[in-house]
Design an enzyme around this catalytic site. Structure first.
Site, PDB file in Angstrom:
ATOM      1  N   LYS A  65     -15.360  -9.013  10.175  1.00  0.00           N
ATOM      2  CA  LYS A  65     -15.864  -9.244  11.528  1.00  0.00           C
ATOM      3  C   LYS A  65     -14.818  -9.041  12.599  1.00  0.00           C
ATOM      4  O   LYS A  65     -15.092  -8.570  13.681  1.00  0.00           O
ATOM      5  CB  LYS A  65     -16.391 -10.682  11.612  1.00  0.00           C
ATOM      6  CG  LYS A  65     -17.693 -10.868  10.871  1.00  0.00           C
ATOM      7  CD  LYS A  65     -18.136 -12.330  10.927  1.00  0.00           C
ATOM      8  CE  LYS A  65     -18.938 -12.675   9.681  1.00  0.00           C
ATOM      9  NZ  LYS A  65     -18.793 -14.055   9.254  1.00  0.00           N
TER      10      LYS A  65
ATOM     11  N   HIS B 274       0.845  -1.205   0.000  1.00  0.00           N
ATOM     12  CA  HIS B 274       0.000   0.000   0.000  1.00  0.00           C
ATOM     13  C   HIS B 274       0.879   1.253   0.000  1.00  0.00           C
ATOM     14  O   HIS B 274       0.609   2.209  -0.726  1.00  0.00           O
ATOM     15  CB  HIS B 274      -0.873   0.060   1.271  1.00  0.00           C
ATOM     16  CG  HIS B 274      -1.971  -0.957   1.348  1.00  0.00           C
ATOM     17  ND1 HIS B 274      -2.197  -1.716   2.462  1.00  0.00           N
ATOM     18  CD2 HIS B 274      -2.939  -1.304   0.453  1.00  0.00           C
ATOM     19  CE1 HIS B 274      -3.253  -2.504   2.265  1.00  0.00           C
ATOM     20  NE2 HIS B 274      -3.709  -2.275   1.047  1.00  0.00           N
TER      21      HIS B 274
ATOM     22  N   ARG C  65      -1.973  -6.746  -8.226  1.00  0.00           N
ATOM     23  CA  ARG C  65      -0.841  -7.630  -7.942  1.00  0.00           C
ATOM     24  C   ARG C  65      -0.768  -8.788  -8.914  1.00  0.00           C
ATOM     25  O   ARG C  65       0.281  -9.408  -9.071  1.00  0.00           O
ATOM     26  CB  ARG C  65      -0.952  -8.196  -6.518  1.00  0.00           C
ATOM     27  CG  ARG C  65      -0.782  -7.184  -5.416  1.00  0.00           C
ATOM     28  CD  ARG C  65      -1.268  -7.725  -4.113  1.00  0.00           C
ATOM     29  NE  ARG C  65      -2.676  -8.055  -4.231  1.00  0.00           N
ATOM     30  CZ  ARG C  65      -3.465  -8.398  -3.226  1.00  0.00           C
ATOM     31  NH1 ARG C  65      -2.976  -8.484  -2.011  1.00  0.00           N
ATOM     32  NH2 ARG C  65      -4.735  -8.676  -3.428  1.00  0.00           N
TER      33      ARG C  65
ATOM     34  N   SER D 241      -3.265  -7.686   2.917  1.00  0.00           N
ATOM     35  CA  SER D 241      -3.631  -7.448   4.318  1.00  0.00           C
ATOM     36  C   SER D 241      -4.195  -8.725   4.944  1.00  0.00           C
ATOM     37  O   SER D 241      -3.893  -9.040   6.094  1.00  0.00           O
ATOM     38  CB  SER D 241      -4.683  -6.342   4.413  1.00  0.00           C
ATOM     39  OG  SER D 241      -4.122  -5.119   4.032  1.00  0.00           O
TER      40      SER D 241
HETATM   41  O1  PNS Z   1      -8.599  -3.021   0.594  1.00  0.00           O
HETATM   42  P1  PNS Z   1      -9.845  -3.634   0.043  1.00  0.00           P
HETATM   43  O2  PNS Z   1     -10.573  -4.366   1.129  1.00  0.00           O
HETATM   44  O3  PNS Z   1      -9.580  -4.483  -1.157  1.00  0.00           O
HETATM   45  O4  PNS Z   1     -10.798  -2.406  -0.426  1.00  0.00           O
HETATM   46  C1  PNS Z   1     -12.077  -2.660  -0.946  1.00  0.00           C
HETATM   47  C2  PNS Z   1     -12.885  -1.362  -1.147  1.00  0.00           C
HETATM   48  C3  PNS Z   1     -12.898  -0.538   0.106  1.00  0.00           C
HETATM   49  C4  PNS Z   1     -12.265  -0.549  -2.262  1.00  0.00           C
HETATM   50  C5  PNS Z   1     -14.335  -1.800  -1.547  1.00  0.00           C
HETATM   51  O5  PNS Z   1     -14.801  -2.760  -0.653  1.00  0.00           O
HETATM   52  C6  PNS Z   1     -15.323  -0.640  -1.564  1.00  0.00           C
HETATM   53  O6  PNS Z   1     -15.256   0.204  -2.418  1.00  0.00           O
HETATM   54  N1  PNS Z   1     -16.227  -0.641  -0.590  1.00  0.00           N
HETATM   55  C7  PNS Z   1     -17.237   0.398  -0.441  1.00  0.00           C
HETATM   56  C8  PNS Z   1     -18.620  -0.096  -0.816  1.00  0.00           C
HETATM   57  C9  PNS Z   1     -18.877   0.054  -2.300  1.00  0.00           C
HETATM   58  O7  PNS Z   1     -18.798   1.109  -2.869  1.00  0.00           O
HETATM   59  N2  PNS Z   1     -19.210  -1.084  -2.937  1.00  0.00           N
HETATM   60  C10 PNS Z   1     -19.580  -1.139  -4.327  1.00  0.00           C
HETATM   61  C11 PNS Z   1     -18.414  -1.451  -5.208  1.00  0.00           C
HETATM   62  S1  PNS Z   1     -19.006  -1.665  -6.840  1.00  0.00           S
END
Ligand code: PNS
Length: 157
Positions: free
Chosen positions: A41, A17, A90, A128
């Site tokens: 969770k 990151h 990645r 992560s």
């Molecule tokens: O680090 P991550 O967990 O891969 O990040 C995922 C993230 C935060 C980018 C994704 O879960 C997200 O955008 N969540 C917000 C909810 C949302 O907008 N969902 C619709 C996506 S089409």
């Protein structure tokens, strides 16, 4: 002014990151790191802790700010008046996962274009979720996360 959002759970923030943050901070006038409030969770760190750590880690980057968000990413992007969502890739599997999300986000807000950055090869094995699992089974994660994360984990034991 070109503003980009770099969203994620950052639980915990990894050196992969950090590499993406440094590289994208150089590409945009303003970079907002968006920390998703709800990250599973059993989060390793609370949202406040993740925001605080990212703030410390980006202290030297004057065009970077860190905020938490709940709900839809596109709404956060609109609030921040950003036009770009930055995501790291990645592997081809990441691309398969990310492409429909980018397309859905564009459909929801056509001012939000997703830009993919290829992860530096030396970090492509780091995630992560992998870090969390290794840590929970007592493995060494010191090569995968910033030193600050290691010291926070040690101080919380
Ligand atoms: O680090 P991550 O967990 O891969 O990040 C995922 C993230 C935060 C980018 C994704 O879960 C997200 O955008 N969540 C917000 C909810 C949302 O907008 N969902 C619709 C996506 S089409």
């Amino acid at each position: 002014m070109k503003t980009a959002v770099f969203p994620g759970s950052f639980d915990p923030v990894t050196i992969g990151h950090m590499d993406l943050i440094l590289r994208s901070a150089g590409m945009f006038d303003r970079l907002v790191i968006g920390v998703l409030v709800n990250s599973g969770k059993t989060p390793l760190f609370s949202t406040e802790e993740r925001v605080e750590m990212l703030n410390s880690l980006t202290e030297g980057l004057s065009n970077v700010s860190v905020k938490s968000f709940e709900g839809l990413l596109v709404d956060f992007v609109a609030e921040e008046q950003a036009g770009v969502i930055v995501r790291g890739l990645r592997s081809p599997q990441d691309f398969e996962y990310e492409l429909p999300l980018a397309q859905a986000n564009y459909r929801l807000n056509c001012s939000a274009d997703t830009v993919f950055l290829a992860t530096s090869p030396e970090y492509s094995y780091i995630s992560s979720s992998g870090v969390k699992e290794i840590y929970r089974f007592g493995g060494d994660i010191s090569d995968m996360v910033p030193e600050l994360v290691v010291s926070r984990l040690q101080s919380s034991c």
